[in-house]
Design an enzyme around this catalytic site. Structure first.
Site, PDB file in Angstrom:
ATOM      1  N   TYR A  59       0.855  -1.196   0.000  1.00 32.05           N
ATOM      2  CA  TYR A  59       0.000   0.000   0.000  1.00 32.05           C
ATOM      3  C   TYR A  59       0.886   1.241   0.000  1.00 32.05           C
ATOM      4  CZ  TYR A  59      -4.961  -1.060   0.341  1.00 32.05           C
ATOM      5  OH  TYR A  59      -6.249  -1.387   0.049  1.00 32.05           O
ATOM      6  N   LYS A 101      -1.818   0.165 -24.987  1.00 39.76           N
ATOM      7  CA  LYS A 101      -2.118   0.071 -26.420  1.00 39.76           C
ATOM      8  C   LYS A 101      -0.794   0.183 -27.187  1.00 39.76           C
ATOM      9  CE  LYS A 101      -6.882   1.703 -25.979  1.00 39.76           C
ATOM     10  NZ  LYS A 101      -7.124   2.458 -24.754  1.00 39.76           N
ATOM     11  N   GLU A 118      -0.532   4.866  -0.473  1.00 43.11           N
ATOM     12  CA  GLU A 118      -1.325   6.076  -0.740  1.00 43.11           C
ATOM     13  C   GLU A 118      -0.454   7.330  -0.652  1.00 43.11           C
ATOM     14  OE1 GLU A 118      -2.675   3.613   0.996  1.00 43.11           O
ATOM     15  OE2 GLU A 118      -4.874   3.619   0.829  1.00 43.11           O
ATOM     16  N   ASP A 153      -6.568  13.240 -25.490  1.00 42.16           N
ATOM     17  CA  ASP A 153      -6.518  11.842 -25.048  1.00 42.16           C
ATOM     18  C   ASP A 153      -5.835  11.067 -26.168  1.00 42.16           C
ATOM     19  OD1 ASP A 153      -6.959   9.175 -24.593  1.00 42.16           O
ATOM     20  OD2 ASP A 153      -9.081   9.386 -24.080  1.00 42.16           O
ATOM     21  N   THR A 158      -3.752   5.672 -22.169  1.00 38.82           N
ATOM     22  CA  THR A 158      -3.619   4.373 -21.537  1.00 38.82           C
ATOM     23  C   THR A 158      -2.160   3.954 -21.752  1.00 38.82           C
ATOM     24  OG1 THR A 158      -4.397   3.390 -23.585  1.00 38.82           O
ATOM     25  CG2 THR A 158      -5.996   3.574 -21.799  1.00 38.82           C
ATOM     26  N   ARG A 188      -1.759  -2.812 -18.386  1.00 39.49           N
ATOM     27  CA  ARG A 188      -3.040  -2.099 -18.465  1.00 39.49           C
ATOM     28  C   ARG A 188      -3.035  -0.977 -17.427  1.00 39.49           C
ATOM     29  NH1 ARG A 188      -5.870  -4.891 -21.802  1.00 39.49           N
ATOM     30  NH2 ARG A 188      -7.533  -3.373 -21.690  1.00 39.49           N
TER      31      ARG A 188
HETATM   32  N1  DSN Z   1     -11.588  -0.028 -25.337  1.00 46.35           N
HETATM   33  C1  DSN Z   1     -10.617   0.831 -25.962  1.00 46.35           C
HETATM   34  C2  DSN Z   1     -10.482   0.570 -27.418  1.00 46.35           C
HETATM   35  O1  DSN Z   1     -10.645  -0.562 -27.812  1.00 46.35           O
HETATM   36  O2  DSN Z   1     -10.192   1.472 -28.179  1.00 46.35           O
HETATM   37  C3  DSN Z   1     -10.874   2.262 -25.696  1.00 46.35           C
HETATM   38  O3  DSN Z   1     -10.833   2.454 -24.343  1.00 46.35           O
END
Ligand code: DSN
Length: 402
Positions: free
Chosen positions: A38, A212, A40, A183, A209, A218
């Site tokens: 933990y 990707k 925080e 984003d 994110t 993730r």
């Molecule tokens: N679920 C994602 C995508 O496939 O683009 C977006 O958050």
């Protein structure tokens, strides 16, 4: 079940545009002892004892991501892209404030103001979209912004195959006194390599994110060059909307960011684009319609709006042959979101496996063969065997990788 998933990932062709294969080192960090801790708070300002190594690891992740994007402040604690976006709104808006983002059915994301999402429920959301040519018309966005007068303009998309002009978005935001929020979840790996325009000279705040095109665990990240915004973002994440950060995931982010800082990253990003371009070229040559007529990035959006089969039918036929994609709404959609008139196909994961133009040309032709005769199950069985052989030549994980 984990063994079965490993088998699935190494025998199918992974072409979901938002997925990728992390390195074993990233997975090892995620499965490390940091999962027990933990912590925080933020590095060197924690609410629990025993955080000396958690501090080092989080600071390393922050330093590396700032170096990658050339920005001054980063928060690496968001558990996901949605949490990152939620924190941006929580930091910079009051409930009911106006936001302007890309319509979900035109390629935007749920968190950009879609009505069933918190961003469309807690805020007064408005949308812009693409024209019939599948591209954003920036003059029209400027017109909508001048009428709506939003507090925040969100740019970035989940299913848009063209370069996003952050400079133009900044001009539009400035013309109405709005904050510009980019984003870059889908394109971050390309931005990191200089293979897509960077938003950092234009946007007030940027989220992504990490799983990707960044090829990490993730999770989410938030970045800015504005110290005041950075302070508000930190408070919005903790104690605002999250509790203890996932230090094991932050360690994995630090590993992934270290990989991005290596010179090979540029080659990877270039190849992602070359592979997507090859796919687009083959599909167009075989008579298929692509939204916007091609691609500038890592994905193509195939439209069946003029065909007698749906995105769901195409998704299922490809899945039967071992190609994993997702059905996707397309501009001018007439079918439901569960059926759709399109599929989104991405190149990042197979590029990680080492595939190049030659393999993408082969796969593009197989996709065209399958979709040109969508009910031919005999053909699907035959192609499945060929594609499994190809997938197994390019595996990134061994049997011992979990
Ligand atoms: N679920 C994602 C995508 O496939 O683009 C977006 O958050």
């Amino acid at each position: 079940m984990i063994e079965n998933e490993l088998e699935r990932q190494t025998t199918h062709l992974e072409m979901i545009a938002s997925e990728n294969f992390t390195s074993p080192a990233v997975m090892q960090a995620m499965g490390s002892v940091f999962t027990n801790k933990y912590a925080e708070g933020y590095p060197y300002k924690r609410y629990y004892s025993g955080c000396e190594f958690a501090d080092q690891v989080e600071q390393l992740a922050i330093d590396r991501v700032c170096k990658i994007f050339g920005c001054s402040f980063a928060n690496v604690q968001p558990h996901s892209g949605s949490q990152a976006n939620g924190a941006v709104y929580a930091a910079l808006l009051q409930a009911g404030d106006k936001i302007l983002g890309m319509d979900l059915s035109h390629g935007g994301h749920l968190t950009h103001g879609a009505k069933p999402n918190f961003s469309g429920k807690n805020y007064n959301s408005f949308t812009y979209g693409v024209e019939l040519d599948g591209r954003i018309n920036y003059d029209r966005v400027a017109d909508i912004a001048s009428i709506v007068k939003p507090k925040i303009i969100v740019c970035g998309a989940s299913a848009y195959a063209r370069e996003i002009d952050f400079k133009r978005f900044k001009e539009i935001a400035d013309s109405v006194g709005a904050i510009l929020f980019a984003d870059i979840a889908h394109i971050a790996g390309l931005v990191a390599a200089g293979e897509h325009m960077s938003p950092f000279s234009y946007a007030d705040v940027v989220t992504s994110t990490t799983h990707k095109t960044l090829r990490g665990p993730r999770g989410g990240i938030i970045m800015t060059n504005n110290e005041d915004i950075a302070k508000k973002i930190n408070s919005a994440i903790f104690p605002g909307i999250q509790g203890g950060p996932l230090i094991n995931v932050i360690a994995a982010k630090a590993v992934a960011f270290g990989e991005i800082l290596k010179p090979q990253w540029k080659e990877y990003a270039k190849q992602i684009k070359a592979n997507a371009e090859t796919l687009a070229r083959v599909l167009i040559a075989r008579g298929f319609e692509l939204v916007s007529g091609g691609t500038d990035n890592h994905l193509v959006l195939l439209s069946f709006i003029n065909k007698d089969f749906s995105g769901k039918d195409a998704d299922r036929a490809l899945e039967n042959t071992g190609i994993t994609v997702n059905k996707n709404i397309v501009p001018g959609e007439t079918r439901s979101p569960f059926i759709t008139s399109g599929i989104r196909i991405g190149s990042p994961a197979l590029t990680t496996c080492g595939m190049k133009e030659k393999e993408f040309e082969f796969i593009g032709n197989k996709i065209a063969d399958i979709l040109s005769d969508i009910n031919n199950t005999q053909l699907q069985i035959q192609i499945k065997a060929e594609l499994k052989e190809l997938a197994q030549k390019f595996v990134v994980y061994s049997k011992s990788t979990y």
